[in-house]
Enzyme design. Structure first.
Site, short mmCIF file in Angstrom:
data_model
loop_
_atom_site.label_atom_id
_atom_site.label_comp_id
_atom_site.label_asym_id
_atom_site.label_seq_id
_atom_site.Cartn_x
_atom_site.Cartn_y
_atom_site.Cartn_z
N ASP A 1 -4.66 -17.12 37.32
CA ASP A 1 -5.40 -17.65 36.17
C ASP A 1 -4.47 -18.68 35.53
OD1 ASP A 1 -6.59 -18.23 33.75
OD2 ASP A 1 -6.63 -16.16 33.02
N LYS B 1 -3.21 -28.20 30.39
CA LYS B 1 -4.49 -28.13 31.10
C LYS B 1 -5.52 -29.09 30.49
CE LYS B 1 -7.66 -24.45 32.64
NZ LYS B 1 -7.81 -22.98 32.62
N GLU C 1 -13.72 -19.53 36.46
CA GLU C 1 -13.21 -18.39 35.70
C GLU C 1 -14.28 -17.32 35.43
OE1 GLU C 1 -11.35 -20.46 32.46
OE2 GLU C 1 -9.83 -21.29 33.79
N ASP D 1 -16.41 -16.66 27.56
CA ASP D 1 -14.96 -16.82 27.70
C ASP D 1 -14.42 -17.75 26.61
OD1 ASP D 1 -12.35 -17.46 28.34
OD2 ASP D 1 -12.75 -17.94 30.44
P1 ADP Z 1 -6.44 -19.48 27.99
O1 ADP Z 1 -7.47 -18.98 28.93
O2 ADP Z 1 -6.86 -20.69 27.23
O3 ADP Z 1 -5.08 -19.64 28.59
P2 ADP Z 1 -6.17 -16.84 26.84
O4 ADP Z 1 -7.36 -16.16 27.38
O5 ADP Z 1 -4.85 -16.37 27.31
O6 ADP Z 1 -6.28 -18.39 26.87
O7 ADP Z 1 -6.26 -16.71 25.27
C1 ADP Z 1 -5.27 -17.22 24.49
C2 ADP Z 1 -5.74 -17.19 23.09
O8 ADP Z 1 -6.04 -15.85 22.74
C3 ADP Z 1 -4.69 -17.69 22.13
O9 ADP Z 1 -5.29 -18.55 21.20
C4 ADP Z 1 -4.22 -16.42 21.50
O10 ADP Z 1 -3.71 -16.64 20.20
C5 ADP Z 1 -5.47 -15.60 21.48
N1 ADP Z 1 -5.21 -14.18 21.34
C6 ADP Z 1 -4.42 -13.41 22.11
N2 ADP Z 1 -4.38 -12.16 21.63
C7 ADP Z 1 -5.17 -12.16 20.53
C8 ADP Z 1 -5.54 -11.17 19.57
N3 ADP Z 1 -5.06 -9.94 19.63
N4 ADP Z 1 -6.37 -11.53 18.57
C9 ADP Z 1 -6.84 -12.79 18.49
N5 ADP Z 1 -6.54 -13.75 19.35
C10 ADP Z 1 -5.71 -13.45 20.35
MG MG Z 2 -8.63 -18.23 30.24
#
Ligand code: ADP
Ligand code: MG
Length: 624
Positions: free
Chosen positions: A25, A87, A186, A208
């Site tokens: 991912d 990205k 995804e 998502d």
């Molecule tokens: P991406 O797919 O864009 O890489 P992710 O699915 O890893 O992103 O999500 C990252 C986002 O999720 C970030 O903005 C992060 O701050 C948020 N995030 C992670 N844990 C939490 C949480 N416990 N509560 C709210 N937001 C969260």
């Molecule tokens: Mg993601």
């Protein structure tokens, strides 16, 4: 003679060799690598035991680089050289990046083509190179944990990624020495992780919300096969936006006005993110700004936080509505709603989505890991480790693809939301007598006129035998592969002359542009249709007159019979009389009359022309 031994399908006679394959991912904010071990898909930890790798790369002056948490933690102190959310820049031109990143701390410079480069302390790097650093670390991490070389990886991309963005992702994998088994959307990966492919038939929604992108996809399960009915989303909406909103609120509360102090801005953003993540579990948090210049503390309740972010969260709902409409399903038909992405941990997000779909949402697989896990399951199948054959996955083409025809009109060949991989062909012909080449222009979009669509590629088909206008038969085939990349082939059917092009646009299409293009096509549908009809008839009138004049000049004397000429001349004048006015029906009927009078003459010369083009050649030559 001994009989050859044949094992049962799926049962190899050799001891089973497990081929190492991973799912990755490659996220805007965080990246993960997962693999199937002893039949179970799990995220592989780094040597420090961490499962999530922040997608941040820091370039140091001595030429070394940091990737992941270390880079993210140093980003506040070294904002110019610590590249995060790369990205967002994948497959984009410098101009596009500059237009959307006006507040970015990065120093963008022109690179080769229109690809942007970021000037860092040690090198000018492209987004592809930055992504490759992340992929390369994940590959090494996986190889160390799994104890061997990988045969390949399934890498996930947002459903909305266009050709250029998918191609850039593949390029990054190549740079990272990773063989791409498949790029996988995804949401489709998330559906696989939940084992929805084993369930009964039904329609599901995948919601998502990550750090930088939002995707909603409607999938239909049909006897274990996924078909993506529709996708929608916003590539500029995610947890980062919540962070920015909260950071602004903090600055306002603290009475701080910082514009170009990137270090301080980054610090405040980090604090905002931490507070936001805590608020998913707690009712109230302490937020702080601590810097050499500023010091501030404040309390933030979940209620106040919810009020602040509500408009942002609501922005996810209109793509949901659109996806349902495109998929032609109602909310009640949705059998399950899967939550994906770290931002779906925010309770307000879950509540809003539950309310919207009028049902409980699925969250029991960690929303951060669900995509990597699904990708790992798919990688395991593609690497040949599963006996029960290949899982078939279908995705959709987000915008219609077509070819420019005379008069700047678009002939759509592959419609929007057609499941991919797909190949569709259509026949075209020449416009003028003696034409031996044809210029092809591939466009993407929903509108009728080329000028309202996006140009993807131009190429030429050359060297087919000269014939009268309309006699050549050029078959244009558009093929979109499983990764969403487009290949266009044009073949002149009587001679077999062929040309093709793989479309790799040098810049990408913004998600907002896709949305705008879709909205426009609806708003302008009737006006477009009228404009199209008129333009078509005007082009047709011009073509018919030109062709007729050319024909009469070259062989009128040979092929015309007694009173044909005067009838044709009268009908020709009638066409000219209406051609410039805006009544497409009048033009059409005048053309029809002209064609009827000249039918016999045209047939006589067409026959003669084909005989001549084939003279001296035998049929086999053309039947390659
Ligand atoms: P991406 O797919 O864009 O890489 P992710 O699915 O890893 O992103 O999500 C990252 C986002 O999720 C970030 O903005 C992060 O701050 C948020 N995030 C992670 N844990 C939490 C949480 N416990 N509560 C709210 N937001 C969260
Ligand atoms: Mg993601």
């Amino acid at each position: 003679m001994a009989l050859l031994q044949i094992s049962e399908p799926g049962q190899s006679t050799a001891p089973h060799q497990h081929r190492l394959a991973v799912g990755i991912d490659l996220g805007t904010t965080n990246s993960l690598v997962a693999s199937v071990r002893s039949g179970v898909a799990e995220v592989l930890p780094s040597s420090e035991g961490e499962l999530i790798l922040p997608s941040v790369v820091r370039y140091l002056a001595d030429g070394s680089r940091q990737v992941g948490r270390e880079a993210r933690d140093n980003a506040a102190a070294d904002p110019h050289n610590s590249i995060s959310s790369v990205k967002r820049f994948m497959g984009r031109s410098l101009a596009e990046v500059l237009a959307t990143e006006s507040n970015s701390p990065y120093r963008f410079v022109e690179g080769e083509g229109s690809v942007p480069r970021i000037q860092t302390a040690s090198a000018k790097v492209t987004p592809v190179e930055v992504s490759a650093e992340i992929l390369s670390l994940l590959r090494k991490q996986a190889e160390a944990t799994l104890g061997g070389d990988l045969v390949g990886a399934v890498i996930t991309v947002p459903a909305y990624f266009d050709d250029a963005q998918r191609q850039a992702t593949k390029d990054a994998a190549r740079l990272a020495d990773l063989h791409v088994l498949r790029l996988l959307n995804e949401p489709t990966a998330a559906a696989i992780a939940y084992g929805l492919d084993e369930a009964a038939e039904g329609v599901v929604a995948i919601f998502d919300l990550g750090g930088g992108t939002f995707d909603i996809s409607i999938l239909r399960l049909n006897r274990g096969v996924f078909e993506v009915l529709a996708t929608a989303g916003d590539t500029a909406l995610g947890g980062d936006d919540i962070d920015h909103l909260l950071a602004e609120w903090m600055k306002q509360q603290a009475g701080i006005e910082v514009k170009d102090n990137h270090g301080l801005n980054r610090h405040i953003l980090d604090q905002a993110r931490a507070a936001k993540e805590l608020l998913s579990e707690c009712d109230e948090v302490l937020v702080e700004i601590e810097d050499s210049e500023y010091e501030w503390q404040g309390l933030l309740s979940r209620e106040a936080f919810n009020e602040l972010i509500e408009p942002l969260i609501k922005k996810t709902l209109s793509p949901c509505r659109r996806a349902l409409r495109d998929a032609d399903v109602s909310r009640d038909e949705i059998a399950a709603v899967v939550m994906v992405g770290g931002s779906t941990r925010v309770p307000l997000v879950r509540d809003n989505v539950s309310d919207f779909f009028k049902r409980e949402v699925l969250t029991h697989i960690d929303p951060d890991r669900v995509v990597a896990i699904g990708a790992a399951l798919q990688a395991d199948v593609l690497a040949g480790n599963k006996a029960d054959g290949e899982m078939l996955l279908l995705d959709v083409n987000p915008l219609s693809l077509g070819i420019e025809t005379m008069g700047g009109l678009v002939e759509k060949i592959i419609a929007r939301n057609t499941t991919i991989p797909t190949a569709r062909g259509q026949e075209f012909t020449t416009y003028q007598d003696g034409q031996t080449a044809m210029a092809l222009h591939v466009v993407q979009g929903e509108r009728e006129l080329v000028s309202d669509c996006r140009s993807l590629a131009r190429f030429e088909l050359r060297g087919f035998p000269p014939m009268v206008a309309g006699a050549a038969r050029i078959k244009v085939t558009l093929q979109v592969d499983a990764d969403g990349l487009l290949n266009v082939t044009a073949t002149e059917l009587t001679s077999g002359v062929q040309a093709s092009i793989e479309v790799k646009p040098s810049y990408g299409l913004q998600d907002q542009e896709i949305e705008q293009m879709l909205r426009d096509s609806m708003d302008y549908a009737q006006a477009d249709k009228d404009a199209r009809s008129l333009r078509e008839q005007q082009v047709e009138a011009q073509r018919v007159i030109e062709a007729l004049d050319a024909a009469l000049a070259s062989d009128g004397d040979d092929f015309l019979q007694a009173d044909e000429l005067s009838q044709i001349q009268t009908a020709r004048a009638a066409v000219l009389a209406v051609a410039e006015a805006d009544d497409h029906l009048a033009i059409k009927s005048a053309i029809k009359t002209l064609e009827t009078c000249s039918e016999a003459y045209v047939a006589r010369r067409m026959n003669a022309s084909v005989r001549k083009a084939m003279a001296g050649h035998n049929l086999n030559e053309y039947e390659r």
